[in-house]
Design an enzyme around this catalytic site. Structure first.
Site, PDB file in Angstrom:
ATOM      1  CB  CYS A 119      -2.954  75.547 -35.952  1.00 40.99           C
ATOM      2  SG  CYS A 119      -4.567  74.961 -35.380  1.00 40.99           S
ATOM      3  CG  HIS A 131      -0.387  72.800 -32.814  1.00 44.55           C
ATOM      4  ND1 HIS A 131      -0.080  74.140 -32.822  1.00 44.55           N
ATOM      5  CD2 HIS A 131      -1.745  72.722 -32.910  1.00 44.55           C
ATOM      6  CE1 HIS A 131      -1.196  74.838 -32.907  1.00 44.55           C
ATOM      7  NE2 HIS A 131      -2.215  74.005 -32.976  1.00 44.55           N
TER       8      HIS A 131
END
Length: 510
Positions: free
Chosen positions: A333, A445
């Site tokens: 991310c 994630h």
């Protein structure tokens, strides 16, 4: 109509989250339809539900312990600190913008009270028991007027309160007495019991103090819970990360996570840390990266400022030198965004900076926009080239939480192909792998929570080091369920559950 019970603390980080998790599991084991609830959470460790809503990770663990899919009704307000006394405000899973602490506490918080009330009413109708977690302390007199998470919620939910004190940090008796003294009389009456948490030592030596506490306050001590280490349950936020310290074990593989000031979703790496052949450590400011087998750049709530942290503290130069000498790097991310050539923020969604130069390890730029992407995803890997493992497989799961859009300046090998987003069929590339297979970035994630993929990466690192692959795939979900059962057993053994049920029933007259 559900019965409710609330856990409040004499301060932050006394164990409210973990004891709420324990009670959720205990009530589930006892055949109750139980749900967790926390009106307002402040955490960077968030999660995305099946419907694409964002919520605090602690309530996700509590939902799992209760045998439920996480839902934003369990945590209707989430504050994600961005720095400079400012937070992004998430209401019912969606961002409503950034606010200063003053703007939120003096104006907005009470406007969210209607949403909180609606969620409590819904949970009352859908469940047998609601286990409610407070935040900080109910005796924070400067915040009480606009509080929507402690005593105001206890009154809304008709919930008796158990007050928790952390004896490990010292001053537990004084903190209990002082907290009760600062409450209004009607609030003090809501407190029906005291829990002493994180106790080490001989309970018989503590008994005189417990007797004093009951006499002084007129409140029974419901339980004395021992200090619990290495539970294997997700932590709430970076305040818990500080407790992890350096790893106690040695391992064949040394994996270094750069501890960014605005690190988010550090639970991405808990499954790696749980592997027997891994020594996972967090590199804090002033510490050297060393010569690890893998470097991880984690998610960040403020990518641009964390990039400058790497640059200003010498980590950028150290990291690039290590990659050139053959050390692999993974960015997740915000960490993935940092790997590119530039991060642009023209609308100042994260910071006051228009753009910041990236690490230049992937030929990409990332542009921040106001619209946040939040999805649970499934993905596939086809001849995945990171570390040359040629991993292929479908049904990889994870979730996206990002405001940046990454664009490539030249053709790249993508890390994964996303096949569903929030339940909708898609076919979208995700992430990138460098031509030499040493650098990988992804927006997913939770990618290392996929057991077979995690082991494939670790075994590739072992082979690079001249070690034989283990090939042993752990069942992370089974281990997590065992951890919830283990927690519930310890708490049940050290808490007067008959008294807890009596307090619960007396509140509703049942």
């Amino acid at each position: 109509m559900a019965r409710a019970i609330m856990l409040q603390g004499t301060s932050s980080h006394v164990g409210k989250s973990i004891l709420t998790t324990a009670l959720c599991r205990i009530f589930k084991q006892d055949g109750q339809r139980v749900t967790p609830f926390k009106a307002q959470n402040m955490a960077l460790n968030s999660y995305v539900t099946k419907t694409g809503g964002e919520m605090g990770r602690a309530q996700v663990a509590q939902a799992e312990a209760a045998g439920l899919d996480p839902a934003v009704e369990m945590n209707p307000v989430l504050l994600k600190p961005t720095g400079n006394a400012c937070s992004q405000v998430i209401v019912m899973g969606k961002s409503v913008g950034n606010m200063s602490a003053k703007e939120y506490h003096s104006g907005y918080s009470l406007t969210a009270l209607g949403v909180v009330t609606e969620c409590i009413e819904k949970l009352h109708n859908d469940f047998d028991v609601i286990v409610i977690e407070g935040a900080g302390s109910p005796a924070e007199v400067n915040l009480k007027a606009n509080d929507i998470v402690n005593m105001r919620v206890a009154k809304l939910a008709a919930a008796p309160v158990l007050l928790i004190a952390d004896i490990d940090r010292g001053g537990a008796l004084a903190s209990v007495v002082g907290t009760l003294e600062l409450l209004e009389p009607d609030e003090r009456d809501l407190v029906k019991g005291i829990i002493i948490n994180k106790f080490r030592g001989d309970i018989n030596l503590l008994k005189p103090a417990l007797d004093f506490l009951e006499t002084k306050t007129g409140k029974p001590v419901v339980g004395v819970i021992p200090h619990l280490d290495r539970l294997g349950i997700d932590d709430e936020d970076s305040v818990s990360l500080e407790d992890k310290g350096q790893p106690a074990k040695n391992g064949d593989l040394d994996i270094a996570v750069l501890r960014l000031p605005k690190i988010s979703n550090f639970t991405d790496f808990d499954a790696i840390a749980g592997e027997t052949d891994v020594r996972l450590r967090y590199v804090r400011q002033g510490e050297a990266i060393g010569k690890p087998d893998l470097i991880i750049l984690p998610g960040s709530k403020n990518t641009t400022e964390d990039l400058l942290y790497l640059r200003n503290n010498g980590y950028e130069q150290e990291l690039i030198k290590l990659v050139k000498s053959g050390t692999p790097v993974v960015g997740i991310c915000g960490g993935y965004q940092m790997l590119g050539r530039e991060v642009q923020d023209p609308d100042h969604t994260e910071s006051d900076l228009d753009k910041v130069m990236g690490l230049g390890l992937i030929d990409s730029i990332t542009v921040f926009v106001a619209d946040k992407v939040t999805h649970q995803v499934t993905a596939a890997a086809d001849n995945h080239k990171f570390l040359g493992i040629n991993f292929s497989g479908g049904n990889l799961t994870g979730y996206e939480i990002h405001m940046g859009r990454t664009q490539f300046l030249s053709p790249v090998d993508h890390a994964f192909s996303i096949t569903t987003r929030s339940g909708e069929q898609v076919n979208m590339p995700d992430g990138a792998v460098s031509a030499d297979g040493l650098v990988m970035g992804t927006y997913m994630h939770g990618i290392f929570d996929n057991d077979a993929y995690r082991r494939a990466v670790l075994d590739a690192l072992r082979v690079r080091k001249g070690l034989a692959p283990l090939g042993v795939v752990k069942d992370t979900q089974a281990l997590k369920n065992a951890a919830y059962d283990r927690l519930a057993k310890v708490v049940r053994q050290n808490m007067n559950m008959d008294l807890v049920y009596r307090i619960l029933n007396e509140a509703t007259g049942s």
